[in-house]
Design an enzyme around this catalytic site. Structure first.
Site, PDB file in Angstrom:
ATOM      1  N   SER A 124      15.315   2.299  -7.805  1.00  0.00           N
ATOM      2  CA  SER A 124      14.100   1.832  -7.135  1.00  0.00           C
ATOM      3  C   SER A 124      12.867   2.223  -7.937  1.00  0.00           C
ATOM      4  O   SER A 124      12.854   3.265  -8.613  1.00  0.00           O
ATOM      5  CB  SER A 124      14.030   2.488  -5.754  1.00  0.00           C
ATOM      6  N   TYR A 149      14.083  10.323  -0.133  1.00  0.00           N
ATOM      7  CA  TYR A 149      14.773   9.097  -0.546  1.00  0.00           C
ATOM      8  C   TYR A 149      14.533   8.838  -2.039  1.00  0.00           C
ATOM      9  O   TYR A 149      15.471   8.578  -2.797  1.00  0.00           O
ATOM     10  CB  TYR A 149      14.278   7.911   0.300  1.00  0.00           C
ATOM     11  N   LYS A 153      17.264   8.812  -5.456  1.00  0.00           N
ATOM     12  CA  LYS A 153      17.428   7.784  -6.502  1.00  0.00           C
ATOM     13  C   LYS A 153      17.239   8.411  -7.880  1.00  0.00           C
ATOM     14  O   LYS A 153      17.986   8.134  -8.828  1.00  0.00           O
ATOM     15  CB  LYS A 153      16.422   6.640  -6.290  1.00  0.00           C
TER      16      LYS A 153
HETATM   17  C1  UD1 Z   1       8.465   1.141   0.584  1.00  0.00           C
HETATM   18  C2  UD1 Z   1       8.783   2.580   0.302  1.00  0.00           C
HETATM   19  C3  UD1 Z   1       9.561   2.652  -1.008  1.00  0.00           C
HETATM   20  C4  UD1 Z   1      10.837   1.803  -0.919  1.00  0.00           C
HETATM   21  C5  UD1 Z   1      10.460   0.374  -0.548  1.00  0.00           C
HETATM   22  C6  UD1 Z   1      11.730  -0.426  -0.281  1.00  0.00           C
HETATM   23  C7  UD1 Z   1       6.997   3.881   1.386  1.00  0.00           C
HETATM   24  C8  UD1 Z   1       5.790   4.746   1.172  1.00  0.00           C
HETATM   25  N1  UD1 Z   1       7.562   3.358   0.268  1.00  0.00           N
HETATM   26  O1  UD1 Z   1       7.653   0.642  -0.474  1.00  0.00           O
HETATM   27  O2  UD1 Z   1       9.897   3.992  -1.288  1.00  0.00           O
HETATM   28  O3  UD1 Z   1      11.519   1.809  -2.152  1.00  0.00           O
HETATM   29  O4  UD1 Z   1       9.665   0.366   0.640  1.00  0.00           O
HETATM   30  O5  UD1 Z   1      11.422  -1.769  -0.111  1.00  0.00           O
HETATM   31  O6  UD1 Z   1       7.440   3.679   2.499  1.00  0.00           O
HETATM   32  N2  UD1 Z   1       2.272  -2.541   4.970  1.00  0.00           N
HETATM   33  C9  UD1 Z   1       1.441  -2.838   6.030  1.00  0.00           C
HETATM   34  N3  UD1 Z   1       1.986  -2.879   7.281  1.00  0.00           N
HETATM   35  C10 UD1 Z   1       3.322  -2.661   7.528  1.00  0.00           C
HETATM   36  C11 UD1 Z   1       4.174  -2.373   6.430  1.00  0.00           C
HETATM   37  C12 UD1 Z   1       3.612  -2.307   5.173  1.00  0.00           C
HETATM   38  O7  UD1 Z   1       0.233  -3.044   5.856  1.00  0.00           O
HETATM   39  O8  UD1 Z   1       3.746  -2.706   8.694  1.00  0.00           O
HETATM   40  C13 UD1 Z   1       1.717  -2.518   3.594  1.00  0.00           C
HETATM   41  C14 UD1 Z   1       1.881  -1.203   2.856  1.00  0.00           C
HETATM   42  O9  UD1 Z   1       0.763  -0.374   3.065  1.00  0.00           O
HETATM   43  C15 UD1 Z   1       1.995  -1.685   1.406  1.00  0.00           C
HETATM   44  C16 UD1 Z   1       2.695  -3.042   1.519  1.00  0.00           C
HETATM   45  O10 UD1 Z   1       2.480  -3.469   2.864  1.00  0.00           O
HETATM   46  O11 UD1 Z   1       0.734  -1.894   0.847  1.00  0.00           O
HETATM   47  C17 UD1 Z   1       4.202  -2.983   1.256  1.00  0.00           C
HETATM   48  O12 UD1 Z   1       4.784  -1.980   2.078  1.00  0.00           O
HETATM   49  P1  UD1 Z   1       6.384  -1.794   2.185  1.00  0.00           P
HETATM   50  O13 UD1 Z   1       7.011  -3.108   2.460  1.00  0.00           O
HETATM   51  O14 UD1 Z   1       6.637  -0.702   3.165  1.00  0.00           O
HETATM   52  O15 UD1 Z   1       6.831  -1.392   0.716  1.00  0.00           O
HETATM   53  P2  UD1 Z   1       6.343  -0.154  -0.197  1.00  0.00           P
HETATM   54  O16 UD1 Z   1       5.379   0.714   0.510  1.00  0.00           O
HETATM   55  O17 UD1 Z   1       5.922  -0.717  -1.503  1.00  0.00           O
END
Ligand code: UD1
Length: 363
Positions: A124, A149, A153
């Protein structure tokens, strides 16, 4: 090639099984359904029109794993088996270290015992340190992970490097995924997180279909195009194809190689929401809440090494991913949760020759 897919009924594993079968490979699949559904096995057989052996086992169970490797002459392992929730890993670190490292060690031991020398590992972008410049290359700094997590990895990558160094003929590919999204074009397999999704795309899809009231936008005051977080969203079919390319690359090589699997493009939360609304015709109510702890403003890949050395590039767009996620969500509003069908399939798998009753999960 005959490929053992550990954790093959999870989100990434299931799509990869379809790509492997489409590419003419034979697969032997194992999972314990701890974070996936037995319904997936039948759907994969239906979509592909091919039967493949399936084992309901925990891959950490070395005796059972030994049985699988004795039953089939395996040429290559793809290792998806592991726990993957960031929040859960903070609450239960020991379970994450035991499961994720334990599965990796058990698979390496089975490979040593049965003379299997090729492995592709589901890593990842979370292994990269937070202070790196964007885009991330395979040489960007790793470690200093934000949660257990991520550390699992990172540690599994190290275990595999050491195992490859100690076994002279081994060839290992570490694939660092960015943000997988989308679903198979059939709408019959897709992402089905347990409980409330913590990742953006499944949350958007469940909001659009009416399972969630509104999307929490984690901050709109970042220094990005519109203030929301930017990520590198890669279609799950492209990611699955990356595994097929990695397997081909391992042929005739030794040692360990690392590849980013991403698109090289950043997309903001608002851009993804707009693309989803357009693709679905549904509305996604949102409210801006505070930033989520541990989130980076921007994270995207330099995917040029995979293009150069694997001959692989991500071809599908955000629009494709949104259309495909919506098709999956509409066809399966409650995911794979179909208790009668699940129980019947679980029972039939438990009584078939290629399974036993134990547990493990898939990515
Ligand atoms: C997250 C994990 C990462 C993991 C990946 C798997 C965290 C901090 N990181 O990455 O370790 O490998 O998922 O796919 O959890 N967002 C919103 N609202 C939501 C969900 C997300 O605004 O309900 C935003 C987040 O702030 C971010 C983006 O959407 O900017 C993507 O978020 P997410 O899908 O959770 O992925 P990562 O944070 O990149």
């Amino acid at each position: 090639m005959r490929i053992f897919v550990a954790g093959g009924t999870g989100y990434i594993g299931s799509h990869t099984v379809l790509e492997l079968l489409a590419g003419g490979h034979d697969v032997v699949v194992a999972d314990d359904f701890s974070n996936s559904s037995p319904v997936v096995v039948n759907r994969l057989r239906q979509i592909s029109g091919k039967f493949f052996p399936f084992y309901n086992i925990d891959v950490r169970d070395e005796a059972k794993l030994d049985g699988v490797f004795s039953d089939h002459k395996i040429d290559c392992v793809i290792h998806f088996a592991g726990m993957k929730s960031v929040g859960e890993s903070v609450k239960m670190p020991l379970a994450y270290y035991a499961d994720n490292l334990g599965a990796t060690i058990a698979l390496c031991r089975a490979m040593e015992k049965h003379g299997v020398s090729k492995l592709v590992f589901s890593s990842s972008a979370t292994v990269y340190s937070s202070g790196n410049q964007m885009p991330l290359t395979e040489d960007s700094a790793v470690g200093n992970c934000a949660n257990p997590y991520g550390w699992t990895k990172y540690m599994c990558e190290q275990i595999l490097r050491d195992a490859a160094a100690a076994n002279s003929g081994w060839s290992v590919a570490l694939l660092r995924y960015f943000n997988p999204v989308g679903a198979h074009i059939s709408g019959d397999i897709g992402e089905d997180p347990l409980g409330t999704p913590s990742n953006l795309m499944p949350y958007i899809a469940q909001t659009a279909v009416g399972r969630r009231e509104s999307l929490n936008v984690y901050g709109d005051d970042y220094d990005t195009i519109d203030g929301t977080g930017v990520r590198d969203y890669i279609h799950i079919d492209d990611l699955a194809k990356g595994h097929v390319a990695a397997i081909n690359h391992l042929e005739g090589k030794t040692g360990t190689s690392v590849f980013n699997l991403g698109t090289g493009k950043g997309t903001s939360v608002y851009e993804l929401v707009r693309a989803f609304e357009k693709a679905s015709g549904a509305s996604v109510p949102q409210k801006v809440v505070g930033r989520r702890e541990g989130d980076l403003p921007i994270c995207y890949a330099d995917a040029s090494k995979a293009a150069r050395e694997l001959g692989w590039i991500a071809e599908k767009s955000i629009e494709d991913a949104c259309a495909d996620s919506w098709r999956w969500q509409k066809k399966n509003p409650d995911g794979y949760l179909d208790t009668i069908a699940s129980t019947q399939v679980r029972n039939s798998l438990a009584s078939s020759s290629c399974s036993s009753n134990s547990a493990f999960s898939g990515t």
